[in-house]
Design an enzyme around this catalytic site. Structure first.
Site, PDB file in Angstrom:
ATOM      1  N   GLY A  35      21.785 171.160  58.130  1.00 21.92           N
ATOM      2  CA  GLY A  35      21.821 170.188  57.036  1.00 21.92           C
ATOM      3  C   GLY A  35      22.504 170.694  55.775  1.00 21.92           C
ATOM      4  CD  GLU A  36      22.359 176.192  54.036  1.00 17.74           C
ATOM      5  OE1 GLU A  36      23.480 176.735  54.079  1.00 17.74           O
ATOM      6  OE2 GLU A  36      21.304 176.827  53.875  1.00 17.74           O
ATOM      7  CG  ASP A 166      14.064 142.878  34.811  1.00 18.62           C
ATOM      8  OD1 ASP A 166      14.959 142.861  33.960  1.00 18.62           O
ATOM      9  OD2 ASP A 166      14.085 143.643  35.807  1.00 18.62           O
ATOM     10  CE  LYS A 189      11.087 143.047  38.058  1.00 19.29           C
ATOM     11  NZ  LYS A 189      12.229 143.762  38.700  1.00 19.29           N
ATOM     12  NE  ARG A 191      10.116 146.911  40.120  1.00 17.48           N
ATOM     13  CZ  ARG A 191      10.609 146.334  41.209  1.00 17.48           C
ATOM     14  NH1 ARG A 191       9.869 146.209  42.284  1.00 17.48           N
ATOM     15  NH2 ARG A 191      11.832 145.889  41.236  1.00 17.48           N
ATOM     16  CG  ASP A 219      15.955 149.464  46.034  1.00 14.93           C
ATOM     17  OD1 ASP A 219      16.238 149.512  47.245  1.00 14.93           O
ATOM     18  OD2 ASP A 219      15.323 150.377  45.467  1.00 14.93           O
ATOM     19  N   GLY A 222      13.697 141.983  46.597  1.00 20.16           N
ATOM     20  CA  GLY A 222      12.515 141.209  46.199  1.00 20.16           C
ATOM     21  C   GLY A 222      12.710 140.511  44.859  1.00 20.16           C
TER      22      GLY A 222
HETATM   23  C1  R5P Z   1      14.495 146.903  37.778  1.00 21.93           C
HETATM   24  O1  R5P Z   1      14.124 146.967  36.622  1.00 21.93           O
HETATM   25  C2  R5P Z   1      15.932 146.742  38.163  1.00 21.93           C
HETATM   26  O2  R5P Z   1      16.693 146.212  37.117  1.00 21.93           O
HETATM   27  C3  R5P Z   1      16.060 145.842  39.380  1.00 21.93           C
HETATM   28  O3  R5P Z   1      15.547 144.554  39.039  1.00 21.93           O
HETATM   29  C4  R5P Z   1      15.268 146.385  40.536  1.00 21.93           C
HETATM   30  O4  R5P Z   1      15.600 147.718  40.785  1.00 21.93           O
HETATM   31  C5  R5P Z   1      15.510 145.539  41.787  1.00 21.93           C
HETATM   32  O5  R5P Z   1      14.698 146.028  42.807  1.00 21.93           O
HETATM   33  P1  R5P Z   1      14.326 145.161  44.082  1.00 21.93           P
HETATM   34  O6  R5P Z   1      15.613 144.583  44.606  1.00 21.93           O
HETATM   35  O7  R5P Z   1      13.708 146.176  45.026  1.00 21.93           O
HETATM   36  O8  R5P Z   1      13.339 144.123  43.659  1.00 21.93           O
END
Ligand code: R5P
Length: 287
Positions: A35-36, A166, A189, A191, A219, A222
């Site tokens: 893995g190096e 958000d 929003k 979390r 990411d 969601g």
């Molecule tokens: C969070 O504050 C970021 O701006 C994105 O809203 C967040 O990373 C998105 O993550 P996911 O797609 O997992 O909801």
């Protein structure tokens, strides 16, 4: 001027080199069986102004090590100046302690990049802009908004309401809304735990509007898909979404496909693997 890259986003590095009309520097990036990572720079860089294009995206820790090792090799080979071009800065969401005994990994990253020998950093839409201050070398912090806004201007959609998913993204959404001449709304929003988001309220009028959500990162998907569903409930006619960094991990592609989002516009700071190239996703180049 020379451009090198690791394996994180070769396509983007090549596009930048093509844009500049130069050929890519030759770096041999190999991984040993344990893995190096081993990197050989196969041309002289003595006295050169060198740019290393390497987003620290998945596989995140390998991308980081490739970046650091490339910088180290270039420094030891007497490059005159080394600019780390890190379009997506991994660990940017760990930029402060939210409870006792947590690390601040975004700062650790800054220390590592600087110690390896970078003279300058170019990054795009750092999740927390204050990360610029984690560096004692110059940082060029570029926004994705102009590229995304140009695309939506060309679509000539009417009666758009730009929506921040958000509170933290309001500045970006306002800038985007001003550029495309749209109104603004905000999703409140929360979390409750990592990778889980919960929508509390929507501030703004969506009735009969075309909603365009804008975020820095998508990411797991969601945040953006839940927000899109709520905007339809609030009377939006259609929902588009866009972001700079398509991390798209875990269930993201599946839920984006099923979501009410008509089109999801992203940039190529992070390359899309073939299974992520679905019809709904439009990729714009930051090269
Ligand atoms: C969070 O504050 C970021 O701006 C994105 O809203 C967040 O990373 C998105 O993550 P996911 O797609 O997992 O909801």
């Amino acid at each position: 001027l020379k451009i090198f890259c690791g394996n994180a986003n070769r396509e983007l590095a090549q596009e930048i080199a093509d844009y500049l009309g130069i050929s890519m520097g030759v770096a041999n990036v190999k991984t040993f069986m344990d893995g190096e990572i081993n990197i050989g720079i196969d041309e002289s860089v003595r006295g050169a102004d060198v740019f290393v294009v390497q987003p620290t995206c998945a596989p995140t820790n390998d991308s980081i090590m490739e970046l650091l090792i490339l910088i180290d090799a270039l420094r030891r080979a007497s490059a005159y100046r080394i600019t780390a071009v890190v379009p997506y800065y991994g660990y940017a969401r760990q930029e402060r302690k939210t409870k006792a005994r947590e690390p601040i990994t975004a700062k650790l990253m800054a220390n590592l990049i600087t110690t390896a020998g970078a003279d300058r950093l170019v990054a795009m839409d750092l999740h927390a802009p204050a990360i610029q201050g984690f560096f004692d070398i110059p940082v060029d912090h570029l926004p994705g908004v102009p590229i995304l806004a140009e695309y939506f201007m060309e679509k000539k959609l009417e009666d758009i309401c730009v929506v921040s998913p958000d509170i933290g993204g309001v500045g970006r959404a306002r800038n985007f809304a001003e550029r495309i001449g749209a109104s603004l709304a905000i999703v409140d929003k929360r979390r409750p735990e990592p990778n889980v988001s919960k929508i509390m309220h929507v501030i703004g009028d969506l009735q009969g509007k075309i909603a365009v959500l804008i975020d820095d990162i998508t990411d797991t998907g969601g945040t953006i898909t839940q927000a899109a569903a709520v905007l339809m409930e609030k009377g939006a006619k259609e929902v588009y979404a866009c972001c700079t960094h398509p991390v798209l991990s875990g269930p993201a592609i599946g839920i984006l496909e099923k979501s009410v989002i008509k089109e999801f516009v992203v940039t190529n700071t992070i390359p899309l693997t073939p299974e992520k190239k679905i019809d709904k996703i439009k990729v714009l180049s930051v090269a």
